[in-house]
Design a protein around this motif. Structure first.
Motif, PDB file in Angstrom:
ATOM      1  N   LEU A 164       0.826  -1.208   0.000  1.00  0.00           N
ATOM      2  CA  LEU A 164       0.000   0.000   0.000  1.00  0.00           C
ATOM      3  C   LEU A 164       0.862   1.259   0.000  1.00  0.00           C
ATOM      4  CD1 LEU A 164      -2.709  -1.146   2.575  1.00  0.00           C
ATOM      5  CD2 LEU A 164      -3.084  -0.779   0.126  1.00  0.00           C
ATOM      6  N   LYS A 165       1.946   1.235   0.750  1.00  0.00           N
ATOM      7  CA  LYS A 165       2.835   2.404   0.803  1.00  0.00           C
ATOM      8  C   LYS A 165       3.619   2.560  -0.503  1.00  0.00           C
ATOM      9  CE  LYS A 165       3.329   2.262   5.827  1.00  0.00           C
ATOM     10  NZ  LYS A 165       4.246   2.009   6.969  1.00  0.00           N
ATOM     11  N   LYS A 166       3.919   1.440  -1.144  1.00  0.00           N
ATOM     12  CA  LYS A 166       4.685   1.473  -2.391  1.00  0.00           C
ATOM     13  C   LYS A 166       3.820   1.896  -3.575  1.00  0.00           C
ATOM     14  CE  LYS A 166       7.466  -1.557  -5.359  1.00  0.00           C
ATOM     15  NZ  LYS A 166       7.946  -2.954  -5.571  1.00  0.00           N
ATOM     16  N   GLU A 167       2.521   1.586  -3.515  1.00  0.00           N
ATOM     17  CA  GLU A 167       1.603   1.857  -4.623  1.00  0.00           C
ATOM     18  C   GLU A 167       0.450   2.760  -4.157  1.00  0.00           C
ATOM     19  OE1 GLU A 167       2.299   0.950  -7.577  1.00  0.00           O
ATOM     20  OE2 GLU A 167       3.897  -0.497  -7.184  1.00  0.00           O
ATOM     21  N   PRO A 168       0.737   4.040  -3.868  1.00  0.00           N
ATOM     22  CA  PRO A 168      -0.294   4.915  -3.277  1.00  0.00           C
ATOM     23  C   PRO A 168      -1.506   5.147  -4.176  1.00  0.00           C
ATOM     24  CG  PRO A 168       1.647   6.172  -3.955  1.00  0.00           C
ATOM     25  CD  PRO A 168       2.022   4.736  -4.036  1.00  0.00           C
ATOM     26  N   GLU A 169      -1.320   5.177  -5.501  1.00  0.00           N
ATOM     27  CA  GLU A 169      -2.465   5.417  -6.376  1.00  0.00           C
ATOM     28  C   GLU A 169      -3.439   4.238  -6.341  1.00  0.00           C
ATOM     29  OE1 GLU A 169      -1.351   6.471 -10.311  1.00  0.00           O
ATOM     30  OE2 GLU A 169      -0.200   8.239  -9.712  1.00  0.00           O
ATOM     31  N   GLN A 170      -2.896   3.021  -6.433  1.00  0.00           N
ATOM     32  CA  GLN A 170      -3.758   1.844  -6.362  1.00  0.00           C
ATOM     33  C   GLN A 170      -4.388   1.729  -4.979  1.00  0.00           C
ATOM     34  OE1 GLN A 170      -2.389  -1.816  -8.460  1.00  0.00           O
ATOM     35  NE2 GLN A 170      -0.456  -0.714  -8.743  1.00  0.00           N
ATOM     36  N   ALA A 171      -3.610   2.046  -3.946  1.00  0.00           N
ATOM     37  CA  ALA A 171      -4.135   1.990  -2.581  1.00  0.00           C
ATOM     38  C   ALA A 171      -5.293   2.962  -2.402  1.00  0.00           C
ATOM     39  CB  ALA A 171      -3.024   2.293  -1.583  1.00  0.00           C
ATOM     40  N   ALA A 172      -5.136   4.174  -2.922  1.00  0.00           N
ATOM     41  CA  ALA A 172      -6.186   5.185  -2.773  1.00  0.00           C
ATOM     42  C   ALA A 172      -7.467   4.755  -3.475  1.00  0.00           C
ATOM     43  CB  ALA A 172      -5.697   6.517  -3.336  1.00  0.00           C
ATOM     44  N   ALA A 173      -7.325   4.097  -4.639  1.00  0.00           N
ATOM     45  CA  ALA A 173      -8.515   3.652  -5.376  1.00  0.00           C
ATOM     46  C   ALA A 173      -9.271   2.585  -4.594  1.00  0.00           C
ATOM     47  CB  ALA A 173      -8.104   3.114  -6.746  1.00  0.00           C
ATOM     48  N   ILE A 174      -8.523   1.667  -3.981  1.00  0.00           N
ATOM     49  CA  ILE A 174      -9.153   0.606  -3.190  1.00  0.00           C
ATOM     50  C   ILE A 174      -9.883   1.205  -1.993  1.00  0.00           C
ATOM     51  CG2 ILE A 174      -8.688  -1.387  -1.702  1.00  0.00           C
ATOM     52  CD1 ILE A 174      -6.247  -1.935  -3.551  1.00  0.00           C
ATOM     53  N   ILE A 175      -9.217   2.095  -1.291  1.00  0.00           N
ATOM     54  CA  ILE A 175      -9.796   2.660  -0.072  1.00  0.00           C
ATOM     55  C   ILE A 175     -10.956   3.587  -0.398  1.00  0.00           C
ATOM     56  CG2 ILE A 175      -9.306   4.152   1.899  1.00  0.00           C
ATOM     57  CD1 ILE A 175      -6.423   2.933   1.807  1.00  0.00           C
ATOM     58  N   ASP A 176     -10.828   4.368  -1.470  1.00  0.00           N
ATOM     59  CA  ASP A 176     -11.921   5.261  -1.853  1.00  0.00           C
ATOM     60  C   ASP A 176     -13.186   4.465  -2.149  1.00  0.00           C
ATOM     61  OD1 ASP A 176     -12.938   7.963  -2.726  1.00  0.00           O
ATOM     62  OD2 ASP A 176     -13.149   6.860  -4.604  1.00  0.00           O
ATOM     63  N   ARG A 177     -13.045   3.391  -2.905  1.00  0.00           N
ATOM     64  CA  ARG A 177     -14.222   2.575  -3.222  1.00  0.00           C
ATOM     65  C   ARG A 177     -14.821   1.980  -1.956  1.00  0.00           C
ATOM     66  NH1 ARG A 177     -13.598  -2.303  -7.401  1.00  0.00           N
ATOM     67  NH2 ARG A 177     -12.244  -3.046  -5.743  1.00  0.00           N
ATOM     68  N   THR A 178     -13.942   1.552  -1.026  1.00  0.00           N
ATOM     69  CA  THR A 178     -14.432   0.953   0.215  1.00  0.00           C
ATOM     70  C   THR A 178     -15.140   1.982   1.081  1.00  0.00           C
ATOM     71  OG1 THR A 178     -12.568  -0.609   0.182  1.00  0.00           O
ATOM     72  CG2 THR A 178     -13.716  -0.312   2.274  1.00  0.00           C
ATOM     73  N   VAL A 179     -14.539   3.156   1.224  1.00  0.00           N
ATOM     74  CA  VAL A 179     -15.130   4.204   2.071  1.00  0.00           C
ATOM     75  C   VAL A 179     -16.437   4.701   1.480  1.00  0.00           C
ATOM     76  CG1 VAL A 179     -14.818   6.551   2.937  1.00  0.00           C
ATOM     77  CG2 VAL A 179     -12.916   4.914   3.032  1.00  0.00           C
ATOM     78  N   GLN A 180     -16.457   4.929   0.158  1.00  0.00           N
ATOM     79  CA  GLN A 180     -17.685   5.409  -0.467  1.00  0.00           C
ATOM     80  C   GLN A 180     -18.810   4.399  -0.323  1.00  0.00           C
ATOM     81  OE1 GLN A 180     -18.173   8.457  -1.606  1.00  0.00           O
ATOM     82  NE2 GLN A 180     -16.047   8.915  -1.039  1.00  0.00           N
ATOM     83  N   GLY A 181     -18.470   3.118  -0.472  1.00  0.00           N
ATOM     84  CA  GLY A 181     -19.480   2.078  -0.321  1.00  0.00           C
ATOM     85  C   GLY A 181     -20.030   2.034   1.085  1.00  0.00           C
ATOM     86  N   ALA A 182     -19.143   2.232   2.090  1.00  0.00           N
ATOM     87  CA  ALA A 182     -19.582   2.221   3.484  1.00  0.00           C
ATOM     88  C   ALA A 182     -20.473   3.423   3.793  1.00  0.00           C
ATOM     89  CB  ALA A 182     -18.366   2.204   4.397  1.00  0.00           C
ATOM     90  N   ARG A 183     -20.144   4.589   3.243  1.00  0.00           N
ATOM     91  CA  ARG A 183     -20.909   5.804   3.547  1.00  0.00           C
ATOM     92  C   ARG A 183     -22.284   5.753   2.900  1.00  0.00           C
ATOM     93  NH1 ARG A 183     -15.797   9.983   2.799  1.00  0.00           N
ATOM     94  NH2 ARG A 183     -14.936   9.678   4.904  1.00  0.00           N
ATOM     95  N   LYS A 184     -22.406   5.072   1.763  1.00  0.00           N
ATOM     96  CA  LYS A 184     -23.706   4.944   1.116  1.00  0.00           C
ATOM     97  C   LYS A 184     -24.681   4.153   1.959  1.00  0.00           C
ATOM     98  CE  LYS A 184     -22.052   5.306  -3.651  1.00  0.00           C
ATOM     99  NZ  LYS A 184     -21.851   4.567  -4.937  1.00  0.00           N
ATOM    100  N   ASN A 185     -24.124   3.317   2.834  1.00  0.00           N
ATOM    101  CA  ASN A 185     -24.982   2.484   3.676  1.00  0.00           C
ATOM    102  C   ASN A 185     -25.067   3.029   5.095  1.00  0.00           C
ATOM    103  OD1 ASN A 185     -25.680  -0.083   2.006  1.00  0.00           O
ATOM    104  ND2 ASN A 185     -23.543   0.345   1.549  1.00  0.00           N
TER     105      ASN A 185
END
Length: 385
Positions: A364-385
């Motif tokens: 995650l620290k080595k690949e911040p762009e991919q990490a951000a995409a994973i976390i953004d999708r997870t956080v957005q999905g959680a907030r929708k619910n």
């Protein structure tokens, strides 16, 4: 109801002797008398050959579905001993005497069959079985019918190379018109080749000359190849890098091989295995999910991608779009229940969790762009619910 109708004593008990018991209740040994049972017969016979390869005594296993309804399993190992040795029974004993149940085995022992009683049970359920052993320069042959030797063990000249070939023809009185499924056999043998990087298995179907099929299964990258295969079947789009590692941990007296990646596909696909057996859950799978959740949540907080009021990320949300293979091989596996479907070794959970958390955290620290995409999708999905 009369006393005579309800009386139950020793005269009501039917005692089955020897192989009669196996033939009377075949489902207890191979699961069923349908195609599924036929498949287990192949696995039971192939198990010894597969373990010869994994032990470094053979290079490959060849399984052939023959035009006359039989199955031929061949390996190029040293050949089954002709006579009993300190390491095990000789050929005729192996194929005509039920062996003691050996349990789940250690990390280097793949168990393919359901019952663990050895190929003699398959002989008992076959109208015919033949054996050819090439060992120490000599070629030995013998034929059996329903677990009884019908010819003596005979030396049939000089041998070229070494190895064992066992062929069997299931008894139609037991299995009726059921046929072997090439696809079903290929699926399980493919799993084995993914989970054991040194294993090579060839599967050939010669039952219909105009529709012959053959596959060679060998995967040098193991679980990494497995994840790519699973994602390929799901038409994965925009996948992340694959995180893959092998790790030996003395605390669990074994090793783990883990590979996983995210894509934009919906759902979660985690395949778990213990000593190359498919599992439906257990401590290795729980450890993987715990390690993944802890690592992604910690990174999200470090990077400010979660606010102070946001709860920790949920494993189900993080797993959206995830494909993973979690395989452990243990010296002393402990399973819950007789079907060996759930791993119970408590120490495995912490070992897998720590290893996954460490490897994923570094990625995650080595690949911040991919990490951000994973976390953004997870956080957005959680907030929708």
């Amino acid at each position: 109801m009369t006393e005579e109708a309800t009386r139950y004593d020793a005269s009501n008990i039917q005692v089955l002797q020897g192989w009669e018991a196996v033939r009377k209740r075949p489902g207890m040994y191979v699961g069923s008398t349908s195609e599924r049972g036929l498949r287990q017969m192949v696995f039971e016979v192939a198990e010894r050959a597969v373990n010869e390869v994994l032990a470094g005594r053979a290079a490959s296993v060849d399984v052939t579905l023959t035009p006359d309804g039989g199955v031929c399993v061949a390996d190029d190992g040293p050949g089954i001993p002709i006579d009993e040795t300190g390491a095990g029974p000789g050929l005729e004993a192996l194929l005509t005497q039920m062996q003691a149940w050996r349990g789940a085995g250690g990390r280097h022992d793949v168990m393919l069959g359901l019952c663990g009683f050895g190929p003699a049970v398959i002989n008992a359920l076959s109208q015919r079985m033949t054996a050819e052993v090439r060992r120490e320069g000599a070629r030995w042959v013998q034929e059996y019918a329903r677990a009884v030797a019908v010819t003596p063990l005979t030396e049939a000249g000089a041998a070229t190379g070494s190895g064992t070939t066992l062929a069997f023809w299931p008894d139609a009185d037991i299995f009726g018109a059921a046929e072997f499924s090439f696809d079903g056999l290929e699926e399980r043998f493919r799993e084995l080749a993914f989970l054991n990087q040194g294993l090579e298995i060839s599967l050939t179907d010669l039952r219909r000359p105009d529709e012959s099929r053959s596959v060679r299964l060998r995967f040098p990258d193991g679980a990494r190849d497995f994840v790519a295969f699973l994602d390929g079947h799901a038409a994965a789009s925009a996948p992340t890098d694959t995180i893959a590692f092998e790790h030996e941990d003395p605390r669990m007296a074994g090793m783990m091989e883990v590979a996983f990646r995210w894509c934009s596909c919906p759902g979660e696909g985690i395949r778990s295995f213990a000593n190359s057996r498919p599992t439906i859950g257990g401590t290795h799978e729980v450890g993987f999910r715990d390690g993944m959740t802890a690592s992604v949540t910690a990174y999200a907080r470090e990077q400010g991608l979660l606010t102070a009021t946001d709860p920790d990320l949920d494993a189900d949300r993080i797993g959206e779009g995830l494909t993973a293979v979690v395989s452990v091989k243990l010296d002393r596996p402990e399973f819950e229940g007789s079907t060996l479907g759930v791993l119970g070794n408590s120490e495995v959970r912490d070992c897998v969790e720590q290893a996954v958390q460490d490897r994923l955290g570094r990625w995650l620290k080595k690949e911040p762009e991919q990490a951000a995409a994973i976390i953004d999708r997870t956080v957005q999905g959680a907030r929708k619910n």
